[in-house]
Design a protein around this motif. Structure first.
Motif, mmCIF file in Angstrom:
data_model
loop_
_atom_site.group_PDB
_atom_site.id
_atom_site.type_symbol
_atom_site.label_atom_id
_atom_site.label_comp_id
_atom_site.label_asym_id
_atom_site.label_seq_id
_atom_site.Cartn_x
_atom_site.Cartn_y
_atom_site.Cartn_z
ATOM 1 N N THR A 43 -4.642 -13.490 7.092
ATOM 2 C CA THR A 43 -5.272 -12.761 5.995
ATOM 3 C C THR A 43 -4.238 -12.345 4.962
ATOM 4 N N LEU A 44 -3.085 -11.861 5.414
ATOM 5 C CA LEU A 44 -2.033 -11.477 4.481
ATOM 6 C C LEU A 44 -1.509 -12.685 3.710
ATOM 7 N N GLU A 45 -1.474 -13.848 4.343
ATOM 8 C CA GLU A 45 -1.071 -15.067 3.629
ATOM 9 C C GLU A 45 -2.062 -15.398 2.521
ATOM 10 N N PHE A 46 -3.354 -15.245 2.801
ATOM 11 C CA PHE A 46 -4.359 -15.448 1.749
ATOM 12 C C PHE A 46 -4.145 -14.441 0.615
ATOM 13 N N TYR A 47 -3.877 -13.191 0.979
ATOM 14 C CA TYR A 47 -3.664 -12.160 -0.029
ATOM 15 C C TYR A 47 -2.384 -12.410 -0.826
ATOM 16 N N GLN A 48 -1.398 -13.012 -0.185
ATOM 17 C CA GLN A 48 -0.164 -13.342 -0.903
ATOM 18 C C GLN A 48 -0.449 -14.305 -2.040
ATOM 19 N N GLN A 49 -1.418 -15.181 -1.869
ATOM 20 C CA GLN A 49 -1.785 -16.106 -2.934
ATOM 21 C C GLN A 49 -2.347 -15.371 -4.145
ATOM 22 N N LEU A 50 -2.860 -14.172 -3.921
ATOM 23 C CA LEU A 50 -3.433 -13.372 -5.011
ATOM 24 C C LEU A 50 -2.503 -12.263 -5.480
ATOM 25 N N GLY A 51 -1.305 -12.184 -4.888
ATOM 26 C CA GLY A 51 -0.368 -11.137 -5.258
ATOM 27 C C GLY A 51 -0.736 -9.771 -4.722
ATOM 28 N N LEU A 52 -1.457 -9.740 -3.600
ATOM 29 C CA LEU A 52 -1.975 -8.494 -3.061
ATOM 30 C C LEU A 52 -1.334 -8.090 -1.737
ATOM 31 N N ALA A 53 -0.660 -9.028 -1.085
ATOM 32 C CA ALA A 53 -0.181 -8.785 0.281
ATOM 33 C C ALA A 53 0.812 -7.635 0.374
ATOM 34 N N GLN A 54 1.760 -7.579 -0.544
ATOM 35 C CA GLN A 54 2.809 -6.570 -0.440
ATOM 36 C C GLN A 54 2.246 -5.161 -0.535
ATOM 37 N N THR A 55 1.235 -4.975 -1.374
ATOM 38 C CA THR A 55 0.609 -3.658 -1.502
ATOM 39 C C THR A 55 -0.020 -3.227 -0.188
ATOM 40 N N ILE A 56 -0.691 -4.152 0.491
ATOM 41 C CA ILE A 56 -1.335 -3.831 1.765
ATOM 42 C C ILE A 56 -0.288 -3.526 2.825
ATOM 43 N N VAL A 57 0.786 -4.296 2.847
ATOM 44 C CA VAL A 57 1.853 -4.033 3.824
ATOM 45 C C VAL A 57 2.458 -2.648 3.594
ATOM 46 N N GLU A 58 2.670 -2.297 2.334
ATOM 47 C CA GLU A 58 3.252 -0.995 2.021
ATOM 48 C C GLU A 58 2.326 0.162 2.400
ATOM 49 N N ARG A 59 1.027 -0.034 2.241
ATOM 50 C CA ARG A 59 0.068 1.033 2.542
ATOM 51 C C ARG A 59 -0.344 1.047 4.008
ATOM 52 N N GLY A 60 -0.094 -0.052 4.704
ATOM 53 C CA GLY A 60 -0.480 -0.153 6.103
ATOM 54 C C GLY A 60 0.606 0.336 7.035
ATOM 55 N N HIS A 61 0.395 0.085 8.317
ATOM 56 C CA HIS A 61 1.334 0.533 9.350
ATOM 57 C C HIS A 61 1.666 -0.644 10.262
ATOM 58 N N LYS A 62 2.942 -1.007 10.321
ATOM 59 C CA LYS A 62 3.388 -2.063 11.224
ATOM 60 C C LYS A 62 3.476 -1.506 12.638
ATOM 61 N N VAL A 63 2.947 -2.255 13.577
ATOM 62 C CA VAL A 63 2.947 -1.819 14.975
ATOM 63 C C VAL A 63 4.135 -2.436 15.696
ATOM 64 N N ALA A 64 5.011 -1.588 16.221
ATOM 65 C CA ALA A 64 6.246 -2.079 16.838
ATOM 66 C C ALA A 64 6.059 -2.513 18.283
ATOM 67 N N ALA A 65 5.134 -1.873 18.994
ATOM 68 C CA ALA A 65 5.026 -2.170 20.426
ATOM 69 C C ALA A 65 3.625 -1.874 20.941
ATOM 70 N N LEU A 66 3.283 -2.570 22.034
ATOM 71 C CA LEU A 66 2.050 -2.337 22.773
ATOM 72 C C LEU A 66 2.421 -1.659 24.091
ATOM 73 N N ASN A 67 1.817 -0.501 24.361
ATOM 74 C CA ASN A 67 2.079 0.248 25.593
ATOM 75 C C ASN A 67 0.848 0.217 26.489
#
Length: 499
Positions: A43-67
């Motif tokens: 989905t982020l790759e599709f958004y990258q085609q529209l110039g939208l991916a970086q904004t979503i990454v910045e506003r989202g939360h990267k998950v470092a680990a599964l416990n």
């Protein structure tokens, strides 16, 4: 019809491609709560085609680990932040709640002068083979007649579009009742990572959200409490979160219950009407696939509609939408159904697998590159392919027609996809014939110097890869033959607008 993520992405892609749209939604305002959280790499790759991916990454939360938790203790931790390194420009799991996601898409559409027409309900429509004539009713009761070249039903599991088309929606509903709660809390699971409790035949997960102490709890409701689901409150289900995961909830921002369905429509299109997202398929939340699958539907259909409307491409293009998406939906529902059944199965063997076997072997397994790669490819949806499609042909290296174009970081090949145009990729040196053919047909030619990373990605040196506007390989030709390229377009009655 429908201004959830699927409808919004469809409208955004069509707008980028120069197609006029009307976006209708019965709801008077955007949703303020949601269950969908995960934004997958594809989905982020599709958004990258529209110039939208970086904004979503910045506003989202990267998950470092599964416990993984068992009997009130953390039994295993699996690092997942860089699980897709080398496979995608977005190698991490990302949490970005659906309500925030929708607001961002609405803002982006508004910048193009496209606004959701809210409080309007679809009452019915007719398809005469040339256009679709629909009747809309506003919140004031006034009806409006309108017409369009095509109708896209992105109107959810209770789709009016699907009902009018009389398309079956076979499947079923799981017996379990689930709850979702957006909370402000403290405790060990509030460390920005994903936590899953594997005890008994219940399900409980803590998903991190952007902001200190914010999390989304998703869990199953025990039978006794589920009997009075209409009056259920968080206080009725909070004991397990407090006892097993040691979550101290200070505030509940919102709480809701729901049941999980698993269904796939008999058809995704009929005449000039199409079904996308939850109107076409619904399944368990395992793996965070639902919203992303709907967005994949939208991207798949958008460029095809634009090509037919603006470039007068042949009917085979629109027919390929259902052919490409329905098979994936059926496999996804079957897969998530099996996994979900294992999660909630009360049997002795299933419980042993959940509480003993998985915590014991998961950390070691995920140190193996092949396991990490397989898991990422599957969950991120970068492994989705259309190899059996009428639009897919040939093999060059390890890449077949219908595969997602492999990402080559050092080549920067995904940047070229921002044009949303058909293009030819050559990794190495194009022959004179290919360059002349592309120039004569106004077909974009993208040349990338050959390097070891290209080989590692499965590409073949000097081969020709015809890439669709959605980033999938249409034709893979090891001989880079202009004759095969010409035959590809003519056999499918495809037209290409100037690049």
């Amino acid at each position: 019809m429908g201004a959830g993520p699927t409808g919004l992405v469809l409208a955004l892609w069509l707008t980028h491609l120069g197609v006029h749209v009307r976006l209708i939604d019965k709801a008077p305002e955007p949703g303020t709560t949601s269950r969908a959280l995960a934004v997958q790499a594809r989905t982020l790759e599709f958004y990258q085609q529209l110039g939208l991916a970086q904004t979503i990454v910045e506003r989202g939360h990267k998950v470092a680990a599964l416990n993984l938790w068992v009997r009130g203790a953390r039994a295993a931790t699996v690092p997942i932040e860089e699980m897709g390194r080398g496979l995608s420009p977005f190698p991490f799991p990302l949490i970005f709640p659906q309500d925030e996601h929708e607001r961002l898409l609405i803002e982006r559409l508004g910048a193009f002068g496209v606004f959701v027409e809210r409080g309007k309900e679809l009452m019915g429509f007719e398809d005469d083979g040339r256009e679709v004539r629909a009747t809309l009713r506003g919140s004031d009761g006034v009806e409006e007649a309108c017409s369009a070249a095509y109708l896209a039903g992105c109107d959810g599991a209770r789709s009016i579009v699907r009902a009018v088309l009389n398309v079956g929606f076979p499947g079923g509903t799981y017996d379990h009742l689930f709850y979702v709660a957006d909370v402000q809390a403290s405790g060990p699971p509030m460390n920005g990572e994903l936590h899953v409790d594997l005890d008994d035949a219940d399900f409980l997960a803590v998903f991190p959200l952007q902001g200190a102490g914010r999390a989304r709890l998703i869990g199953s409701v025990r039978d006794a409490a589920a009997q009075d689901s209409a009056h259920l409150k968080f206080e009725d289900v909070q004991d397990r979160a407090i006892r097993n995961l040691k979550v101290d909830v200070q505030r509940v921002n919102w709480f809701s219950t729901y049941r999980v369905h698993h269904r796939v429509a008999h058809a995704f299109s009929k005449g000039r009407a199409f079904l996308l997202g939850d109107a076409a398929h619904i399944h368990s939340p395992v793996g965070g696939q639902g919203m992303n699958t709907g967005i994949g539907d939208a991207v798949n259909l958008a460029w095809k509609l634009a090509s037919v409307l603006k470039e007068k491409s042949g009917a085979i293009l629109l027919a390929s939408y259902e052919a490409e998406r329905i098979g994936f939906a059926r496999r996804l529902v079957a897969t998530t159904d099996r996994v979900f059944a294992g999660v909630i199965n009360p049997g002795t063997v299933a419980r042993f697998v959940r509480t003993t076997l998985i915590p014991a072997i998961a950390p070691g397994l995920f140190t193996l590159p092949r396991v990490r790669s397989f898991a990422f490819r599957t969950v991120s949806q970068i492994a989705v392919n259309y190899r059996g499609s009428a639009l897919s042909s040939g093999t060059a290296g390890q890449v077949q027609g219908g595969d997602r174009l492999p990402w080559v970081d050092t080549a920067g090949n995904f940047a070229a996809l921002a044009t949303l145009k058909w293009q030819v990729h050559i990794y190495g040196a194009p022959n004179a014939g290919v360059a002349a053919f592309c120039a004569a047909r106004s077909l974009q030619l993208q040349q990338f110097p050959w390097q070891p990373a290209c080989d590692a990605a499965g590409l073949l040196r000097d081969a020709l890869y015809l890439v669709r506007p959605d980033g999938y390989v249409a034709l893979a030709d090891p001989e880079a033959s202009t004759q095969k390229l010409a035959q590809y377009f003519s056999a499918r009655a495809l037209q290409v607008s100037p690049g």
